[in-house]
Write a protein that holds these residues in place. Structure first.
Motif, PDB file in Angstrom:
ATOM      1  N   LEU A 176      74.137   1.837 -10.125  1.00 14.22           N
ATOM      2  CA  LEU A 176      74.402   0.614  -9.647  1.00 14.22           C
ATOM      3  C   LEU A 176      75.841   1.606  -9.540  1.00 14.22           C
ATOM      4  O   LEU A 176      76.966   2.246  -8.394  1.00 14.22           O
ATOM      5  CB  LEU A 176      74.602  -0.356  -9.381  1.00 14.22           C
ATOM      6  CG  LEU A 176      75.275  -1.388  -8.928  1.00 14.22           C
ATOM      7  CD1 LEU A 176      75.529  -1.324  -7.116  1.00 14.22           C
ATOM      8  CD2 LEU A 176      75.188  -2.671  -9.020  1.00 14.22           C
ATOM      9  N   ALA A 177      76.234   1.774 -10.822  1.00 14.89           N
ATOM     10  CA  ALA A 177      77.354   2.024 -10.813  1.00 14.89           C
ATOM     11  C   ALA A 177      77.792   3.409 -10.882  1.00 14.89           C
ATOM     12  O   ALA A 177      78.697   3.988 -10.488  1.00 14.89           O
ATOM     13  CB  ALA A 177      77.545   2.260 -12.598  1.00 14.89           C
ATOM     14  N   TYR A 178      76.735   4.100 -10.555  1.00 13.39           N
ATOM     15  CA  TYR A 178      77.012   5.458 -10.199  1.00 13.39           C
ATOM     16  C   TYR A 178      76.711   5.663  -8.781  1.00 13.39           C
ATOM     17  O   TYR A 178      77.888   6.380  -8.839  1.00 13.39           O
ATOM     18  CB  TYR A 178      75.507   6.746 -10.637  1.00 13.39           C
ATOM     19  CG  TYR A 178      75.118   8.037  -9.740  1.00 13.39           C
ATOM     20  CD1 TYR A 178      75.965   9.104 -10.786  1.00 13.39           C
ATOM     21  CD2 TYR A 178      74.172   8.096  -8.531  1.00 13.39           C
ATOM     22  CE1 TYR A 178      75.873  10.009  -9.921  1.00 13.39           C
ATOM     23  CE2 TYR A 178      74.443   9.269  -8.728  1.00 13.39           C
ATOM     24  CZ  TYR A 178      74.731  10.605  -8.906  1.00 13.39           C
ATOM     25  OH  TYR A 178      74.744  11.127  -8.329  1.00 13.39           O
ATOM     26  N   HIS A 214      56.110   5.796  -8.046  1.00 12.74           N
ATOM     27  CA  HIS A 214      56.743   4.587  -8.211  1.00 12.74           C
ATOM     28  C   HIS A 214      56.736   3.482  -7.217  1.00 12.74           C
ATOM     29  O   HIS A 214      56.837   4.825  -5.757  1.00 12.74           O
ATOM     30  CB  HIS A 214      58.190   4.655  -8.807  1.00 12.74           C
ATOM     31  CG  HIS A 214      58.580   3.161  -8.555  1.00 12.74           C
ATOM     32  ND1 HIS A 214      58.518   2.301  -9.493  1.00 12.74           N
ATOM     33  CD2 HIS A 214      59.658   2.703  -7.285  1.00 12.74           C
ATOM     34  CE1 HIS A 214      58.919   1.387  -9.221  1.00 12.74           C
ATOM     35  NE2 HIS A 214      59.735   1.334  -8.000  1.00 12.74           N
ATOM     36  N   LYS A 215      55.941   2.527  -7.260  1.00 10.13           N
ATOM     37  CA  LYS A 215      56.057   1.483  -6.220  1.00 10.13           C
ATOM     38  C   LYS A 215      56.676   0.708  -6.220  1.00 10.13           C
ATOM     39  O   LYS A 215      56.959  -0.717  -7.492  1.00 10.13           O
ATOM     40  CB  LYS A 215      54.765   1.088  -5.735  1.00 10.13           C
ATOM     41  CG  LYS A 215      53.582   2.182  -5.971  1.00 10.13           C
ATOM     42  CD  LYS A 215      51.960   1.625  -5.406  1.00 10.13           C
ATOM     43  CE  LYS A 215      51.023   3.189  -5.040  1.00 10.13           C
ATOM     44  NZ  LYS A 215      49.814   2.256  -5.252  1.00 10.13           N
ATOM     45  N   ASP A 216      57.160   0.051  -5.410  1.00  7.53           N
ATOM     46  CA  ASP A 216      58.710  -1.145  -5.404  1.00  7.53           C
ATOM     47  C   ASP A 216      57.283  -2.382  -5.699  1.00  7.53           C
ATOM     48  O   ASP A 216      56.273  -2.616  -4.368  1.00  7.53           O
ATOM     49  CB  ASP A 216      59.249  -1.185  -4.221  1.00  7.53           C
ATOM     50  CG  ASP A 216      60.609  -0.404  -4.324  1.00  7.53           C
ATOM     51  OD1 ASP A 216      60.657   0.449  -5.994  1.00  7.53           O
ATOM     52  OD2 ASP A 216      61.449  -0.016  -3.431  1.00  7.53           O
ATOM     53  N   ASP A 271      66.051   0.302 -10.505  1.00 11.24           N
ATOM     54  CA  ASP A 271      64.990   0.691 -10.991  1.00 11.24           C
ATOM     55  C   ASP A 271      65.225  -0.302 -12.281  1.00 11.24           C
ATOM     56  O   ASP A 271      66.241  -0.909 -12.665  1.00 11.24           O
ATOM     57  CB  ASP A 271      65.217   2.295 -11.643  1.00 11.24           C
ATOM     58  CG  ASP A 271      64.859   2.754 -12.954  1.00 11.24           C
ATOM     59  OD1 ASP A 271      64.324   2.637 -13.738  1.00 11.24           O
ATOM     60  OD2 ASP A 271      64.610   3.969 -12.175  1.00 11.24           O
ATOM     61  N   ALA A 272      64.154  -0.573 -12.848  1.00 11.18           N
ATOM     62  CA  ALA A 272      64.327  -1.822 -14.247  1.00 11.18           C
ATOM     63  C   ALA A 272      65.196  -1.364 -14.972  1.00 11.18           C
ATOM     64  O   ALA A 272      65.426  -2.426 -15.893  1.00 11.18           O
ATOM     65  CB  ALA A 272      61.953  -1.901 -14.812  1.00 11.18           C
ATOM     66  N   GLU A 273      64.734   0.429 -15.741  1.00  5.37           N
ATOM     67  CA  GLU A 273      65.335   0.586 -16.712  1.00  5.37           C
ATOM     68  C   GLU A 273      67.211   1.241 -16.718  1.00  5.37           C
ATOM     69  O   GLU A 273      67.701   0.778 -17.374  1.00  5.37           O
ATOM     70  CB  GLU A 273      64.806   1.769 -17.527  1.00  5.37           C
ATOM     71  CG  GLU A 273      65.240   2.020 -18.539  1.00  5.37           C
ATOM     72  CD  GLU A 273      64.800   3.251 -18.915  1.00  5.37           C
ATOM     73  OE1 GLU A 273      65.080   3.566 -20.179  1.00  5.37           O
ATOM     74  OE2 GLU A 273      63.502   3.166 -18.680  1.00  5.37           O
ATOM     75  N   MET A 286      62.615  -9.254  -6.491  1.00  3.68           N
ATOM     76  CA  MET A 286      63.457  -7.527  -5.965  1.00  3.68           C
ATOM     77  C   MET A 286      63.427  -7.231  -4.971  1.00  3.68           C
ATOM     78  O   MET A 286      65.031  -6.779  -5.332  1.00  3.68           O
ATOM     79  CB  MET A 286      62.263  -7.129  -6.549  1.00  3.68           C
ATOM     80  CG  MET A 286      62.150  -5.545  -6.877  1.00  3.68           C
ATOM     81  SD  MET A 286      63.433  -5.436  -8.384  1.00  3.68           S
ATOM     82  CE  MET A 286      62.211  -5.177  -9.921  1.00  3.68           C
ATOM     83  N   TRP A 287      63.169  -7.920  -4.254  1.00  2.93           N
ATOM     84  CA  TRP A 287      63.743  -7.276  -2.339  1.00  2.93           C
ATOM     85  C   TRP A 287      65.736  -8.055  -2.602  1.00  2.93           C
ATOM     86  O   TRP A 287      66.232  -7.191  -1.662  1.00  2.93           O
ATOM     87  CB  TRP A 287      63.252  -8.100  -1.501  1.00  2.93           C
ATOM     88  CG  TRP A 287      63.130  -8.222  -0.193  1.00  2.93           C
ATOM     89  CD1 TRP A 287      64.391  -9.356   0.272  1.00  2.93           C
ATOM     90  CD2 TRP A 287      63.063  -7.121   0.551  1.00  2.93           C
ATOM     91  NE1 TRP A 287      64.784  -8.785   1.456  1.00  2.93           N
ATOM     92  CE2 TRP A 287      63.690  -8.014   1.780  1.00  2.93           C
ATOM     93  CE3 TRP A 287      62.356  -6.238   0.788  1.00  2.93           C
ATOM     94  CZ2 TRP A 287      63.389  -7.065   3.398  1.00  2.93           C
ATOM     95  CZ3 TRP A 287      62.146  -5.317   2.160  1.00  2.93           C
ATOM     96  CH2 TRP A 287      62.757  -5.909   3.219  1.00  2.93           C
ATOM     97  N   ASN A 288      66.029  -9.213  -3.509  1.00  2.00           N
ATOM     98  CA  ASN A 288      66.542 -10.052  -2.904  1.00  2.00           C
ATOM     99  C   ASN A 288      67.694  -9.357  -4.253  1.00  2.00           C
ATOM    100  O   ASN A 288      68.452  -9.254  -3.245  1.00  2.00           O
ATOM    101  CB  ASN A 288      66.559 -12.007  -3.352  1.00  2.00           C
ATOM    102  CG  ASN A 288      66.052 -12.180  -2.046  1.00  2.00           C
ATOM    103  OD1 ASN A 288      66.053 -11.745  -0.671  1.00  2.00           O
ATOM    104  ND2 ASN A 288      65.512 -13.553  -3.105  1.00  2.00           N
ATOM    105  N   LEU A 289      66.992  -8.991  -5.084  1.00  3.34           N
ATOM    106  CA  LEU A 289      67.995  -7.895  -5.795  1.00  3.34           C
ATOM    107  C   LEU A 289      68.644  -6.406  -4.984  1.00  3.34           C
ATOM    108  O   LEU A 289      70.050  -5.850  -4.897  1.00  3.34           O
ATOM    109  CB  LEU A 289      67.506  -7.489  -7.173  1.00  3.34           C
ATOM    110  CG  LEU A 289      68.330  -7.061  -8.252  1.00  3.34           C
ATOM    111  CD1 LEU A 289      69.485  -7.371  -8.284  1.00  3.34           C
ATOM    112  CD2 LEU A 289      67.166  -6.619  -9.416  1.00  3.34           C
TER     113      LEU A 289
END
Length: 322
Positions: A101-103, A143-145, A93-95, A152-155
């Motif tokens: 991730l922490a959650y 939303h669309k990836d 998620d951009a924001e 972004m895929w690598n992230l």
């Protein structure tokens, strides 16, 4: 021994239960008696197990003492808690990606403390305001990836690998839920993502119901099953009646019991067993008395679909099973 119809672990999704109690408190802050009352409803509907959907309760945000209280409430009723589904907390998620991730790490820790066996994550994001206005949110695109964004895929790969390694350290399987317009939105993309992650405890949650309900052209469900089942390690099952008139560009879908919708779960489980699937099954249903429909879905699976004895031919999965 392979699972049979009698002992296959099947959970109830908790979609029908609100994230706030009668006093308006978030369920995470509610009394343990409220949690117990939900588990009693699940038990009375005919289930031995529940999936802790975080639309109801967020185990990753509970303290150690509160996790013990949650576990105690379930044990008092006789409900097992073998799985957690974390919904709409995409790690890209951009924001909110880093917070999510922490959650997600906290959710893995909580799942291990509760004695769970699998945690399901996805890349779908919060419903848009327009989706929230609809009777069925999936009738409006969300939303669309970004398809062509390799960074972004690598992230996504990097952060899901991080979670997968953490899950493995905790003795957990991790499953990735298929969902439209994300990197888990098609069979080929889902398989490619799991292959790039490259951990045998990370597999696919082939929730094909999420895809066949779309009011637009869809990938054939049978092809999705055939491609993803070799990598499946957990499974949200639900079904939809679907009608199409391609000439008029008309597509409609509505929730249906497992035995009545477009997907033939008889064929789907044939494919699953041929590919070594031995994962936990979670029964879902949107609308109406979804818990009772989910209960009927469980009976359908046990009485008509799942193998009666353990002497059936079981294929080899490409990922670790439960």
């Amino acid at each position: 021994m392979p699972y049979t119809a009698d002992d296959w672990p099947i959970t109830a999704a908790l979609l029908q239960f609100s994230g706030v109690d009668a006093q308006g408190r978030a369920v995470n802050e509610a009394d343990a008696s409220h949690w117990q009352s939900v588990f009693e409803e699940v038990r009375d509907a005919g289930f031995d197990n529940a999936d802790l959907f975080d639309s109801w309760i967020k185990p990753g945000d509970l303290s150690g003492d509160r996790l013990e209280a949650l576990s105690g409430a379930a044990k008092k009723v006789g409900i097992g808690l073998p799985s957690v589904s974390a919904i709409r907390r995409s790690v890209i998620d951009a924001e909110h990606g880093e917070d999510n991730l922490a959650y997600s790490h906290r959710t893995l820790e909580a799942a291990a403390a509760l004695g769970c066996r699998v945690v399901s994550f996805g890349l779908h994001q919060a419903l848009t305001p327009e989706q929230q206005k609809q009777l069925w949110f999936w009738t409006v695109e969300g939303h669309k990836d970004p398809k062509a964004d390799r960074d972004m895929w690598n992230l996504a790969v990097k952060r899901l690998q991080e979670l997968g390694r953490h899950a493995d350290e905790l003795g957990l399987l991790m499953s990735l839920e298929m969902y439209e317009d994300t990197y888990l939105g098609t069979a080929d993309s889902s398989v490619a993502l799991v292959k790039d992650i490259g951990l045998d405890n990370v597999g696919i949650n082939p929730d094909v119901g999420n895809l066949i309900r779309l009011h637009r052209p869809i990938e054939p469900w049978l092809e999705i099953m055939e491609k993803t089942m070799p990598y499946a390690n957990y499974w949200h099952v639900k079904n939809y009646i679907r009608d199409e008139d391609v000439a008029r560009d008309y597509y409609v879908a509505m929730p249906a019991p497992l035995e009545s919708g477009l997907i033939s779960y008889r064929k789907a489980f044939e494919i699953a067993l041929a590919n070594g699937f031995q994962g936990i099954i979670c029964t879902e249903h949107y609308g109406g008395d979804g818990l009772s429909v989910s209960s009927s879905n469980q009976r359908y699976l046990r009485e008509k679909i799942l193998p009666r004895t353990s002497d059936y031919a079981l294929g080899k999965s490409q990922v670790r099973q439960g």
